[in-house]
Design a protein around this motif. Structure first.
Motif, PDB file in Angstrom:
ATOM      1  N   ARG A   1      -5.722  10.656  -0.727  1.00  0.00           N
ATOM      2  CA  ARG A   1      -5.324  11.867  -1.347  1.00  0.00           C
ATOM      3  C   ARG A   1      -4.122  11.696  -2.012  1.00  0.00           C
ATOM      4  O   ARG A   1      -3.275  10.899  -1.368  1.00  0.00           O
ATOM      5  CB  ARG A   1      -5.703  12.987  -0.480  1.00  0.00           C
ATOM      6  CG  ARG A   1      -4.653  12.943   0.787  1.00  0.00           C
ATOM      7  CD  ARG A   1      -4.753  14.239   1.437  1.00  0.00           C
ATOM      8  NE  ARG A   1      -3.761  14.388   2.641  1.00  0.00           N
ATOM      9  CZ  ARG A   1      -2.599  14.457   2.551  1.00  0.00           C
ATOM     10  NH1 ARG A   1      -1.939  15.164   1.207  1.00  0.00           N
ATOM     11  NH2 ARG A   1      -1.952  14.825   3.664  1.00  0.00           N
ATOM     12  N   HIS A   2      -3.430  12.493  -2.851  1.00  0.00           N
ATOM     13  CA  HIS A   2      -2.029  12.383  -3.279  1.00  0.00           C
ATOM     14  C   HIS A   2      -1.248  13.010  -2.168  1.00  0.00           C
ATOM     15  O   HIS A   2      -1.264  13.913  -1.764  1.00  0.00           O
ATOM     16  CB  HIS A   2      -2.031  13.362  -4.692  1.00  0.00           C
ATOM     17  CG  HIS A   2      -0.827  13.313  -5.279  1.00  0.00           C
ATOM     18  ND1 HIS A   2      -0.269  12.071  -5.865  1.00  0.00           N
ATOM     19  CD2 HIS A   2       0.403  13.813  -5.498  1.00  0.00           C
ATOM     20  CE1 HIS A   2       0.872  12.216  -6.494  1.00  0.00           C
ATOM     21  NE2 HIS A   2       1.321  13.573  -6.140  1.00  0.00           N
ATOM     22  N   VAL A   3      -0.276  12.184  -1.787  1.00  0.00           N
ATOM     23  CA  VAL A   3       0.716  12.374  -1.018  1.00  0.00           C
ATOM     24  C   VAL A   3       2.092  12.428  -1.441  1.00  0.00           C
ATOM     25  O   VAL A   3       2.582  11.477  -2.251  1.00  0.00           O
ATOM     26  CB  VAL A   3       0.763  11.356   0.376  1.00  0.00           C
ATOM     27  CG1 VAL A   3       1.763  11.785   1.310  1.00  0.00           C
ATOM     28  CG2 VAL A   3      -0.693  11.399   1.149  1.00  0.00           C
ATOM     29  N   THR A   4       2.890  13.440  -1.514  1.00  0.00           N
ATOM     30  CA  THR A   4       4.020  13.646  -2.202  1.00  0.00           C
ATOM     31  C   THR A   4       5.301  13.201  -1.445  1.00  0.00           C
ATOM     32  O   THR A   4       5.312  13.405  -0.176  1.00  0.00           O
ATOM     33  CB  THR A   4       4.372  15.201  -2.850  1.00  0.00           C
ATOM     34  OG1 THR A   4       4.377  16.019  -1.801  1.00  0.00           O
ATOM     35  CG2 THR A   4       3.183  15.513  -3.568  1.00  0.00           C
TER      36      THR A   4
ATOM     37  N   THR B   1       0.914  -1.255  -0.139  1.00  0.00           N
ATOM     38  CA  THR B   1      -0.076   0.027  -0.037  1.00  0.00           C
ATOM     39  C   THR B   1       0.830   1.367   0.050  1.00  0.00           C
ATOM     40  O   THR B   1       2.068   1.176  -0.055  1.00  0.00           O
ATOM     41  CB  THR B   1      -1.072  -0.161   1.378  1.00  0.00           C
ATOM     42  OG1 THR B   1      -1.899   0.980   1.050  1.00  0.00           O
ATOM     43  CG2 THR B   1      -0.314   0.240   2.524  1.00  0.00           C
ATOM     44  N   SER B   2       0.273   2.428   0.073  1.00  0.00           N
ATOM     45  CA  SER B   2       1.047   3.753  -0.114  1.00  0.00           C
ATOM     46  C   SER B   2       0.280   4.577   0.981  1.00  0.00           C
ATOM     47  O   SER B   2      -0.907   4.441   1.389  1.00  0.00           O
ATOM     48  CB  SER B   2       1.130   4.276  -1.160  1.00  0.00           C
ATOM     49  OG  SER B   2      -0.289   4.625  -1.768  1.00  0.00           O
ATOM     50  N   LEU B   3       0.982   5.615   1.307  1.00  0.00           N
ATOM     51  CA  LEU B   3       0.087   6.878   2.067  1.00  0.00           C
ATOM     52  C   LEU B   3      -0.912   7.180   1.134  1.00  0.00           C
ATOM     53  O   LEU B   3      -2.041   7.745   1.893  1.00  0.00           O
ATOM     54  CB  LEU B   3       1.257   7.763   2.492  1.00  0.00           C
ATOM     55  CG  LEU B   3       2.383   7.517   3.568  1.00  0.00           C
ATOM     56  CD1 LEU B   3       3.285   8.800   3.724  1.00  0.00           C
ATOM     57  CD2 LEU B   3       1.630   7.461   4.677  1.00  0.00           C
ATOM     58  N   SER B   4      -0.739   7.732  -0.007  1.00  0.00           N
ATOM     59  CA  SER B   4      -1.714   8.110  -0.833  1.00  0.00           C
ATOM     60  C   SER B   4      -2.971   7.032  -0.734  1.00  0.00           C
ATOM     61  O   SER B   4      -4.117   7.539  -0.699  1.00  0.00           O
ATOM     62  CB  SER B   4      -1.168   8.330  -2.319  1.00  0.00           C
ATOM     63  OG  SER B   4      -0.464   9.187  -2.470  1.00  0.00           O
TER      64      SER B   4
END
Length: 219
Positions: A189-192, A181-184
């Protein structure tokens, strides 16, 4: 007692090969040959941060990729590289924060297992700071470590806005039946990468009880 200092080297987006080359230079600096530059007595090493400029699959000392598998992955448009870390195959790419501390554990007063737990704690703490209170580190033996003469370059990769479909072509780190998985993905939401770096640095200083010295250019 004054906390040990760790050099902070931020590389922005770079090719994975550049990160490995810089890592090797810091390893040599922590294990200097006669007549070469050594760290000052108050420094414990460096924290290398970057975002991969392109997709790359890496295999550790335990392998995990046959020549046929490597060719299949290259056909997808990714690099395939063997590395000196422990563990099996994984993926690195844009949208991912790569953190490679190159540290003399003796100067920090840490044992190897304590260091690994501390690095995992940094990732968990970062997730907490982003509002993901359910984040947990996996217990041993789900870690691959590179360490020699008390010098470690064991790192971590944190998916911020990584294209997770790249992981579908391998069994990440040999963990069958485990998703990625990812933070986004988790925050919807989009997390850079740039967004999470300050939080990671806060977690690193808090966990390792060290100070960070910014460095404008790699040594």
């Amino acid at each position: 007692m004054q906390p040990r200092a760790v050099r902070l080297v931020q590389l922005s987006r770079v090719r994975y090969a550049e990160l490995l080359a810089l890592q090797e230079r810091w390893l040599r600096r922590l294990q200097p040959e006669p007549g070469t530059e050594a760290l000052s007595g108050t420094e414990a090493g460096a924290l290398l941060l970057c975002e991969p400029a392109g997709p790359v699959y890496t295999a550790g000392l335990r392998g995990g990729l046959t020549p046929e598998e490597a060719a299949r992955l290259r056909a997808l448009g990714a690099e395939v590289r063997a590395t000196g870390r422990g563990g099996l195959a994984t993926f690195h790419g844009p949208g991912q924060l790569l953190c490679h501390p190159v540290l003399d554990l003796r100067r920090l007063g840490l044992r190897l297992r304590t260091h690994v737990a501390a690095l995992e704690a940094c990732a968990v703490r970062l997730c907490e700071l982003r509002g993901l209170s359910g984040a947990r580190a996996r217990p041993p033996p789900y870690t691959g470590v590179r360490c020699g003469r008390h010098i470690t370059s064991h790192g971590l990769a944190l998916n911020c806005s990584t294209d997770l479909t790249w992981f579908e072509h391998i069994v990440p780190c040999g963990l069958v039946g485990t998703g990625v998985t990812s933070l986004s993905e988790e925050l919807q939401r989009h997390v850079t990468v740039d967004e999470v770096i300050p939080l990671f640095l806060e977690a690193f200083k808090e966990t390792y009880k060290c100070s960070l010295i910014s460095e404008d250019s790699p040594n």
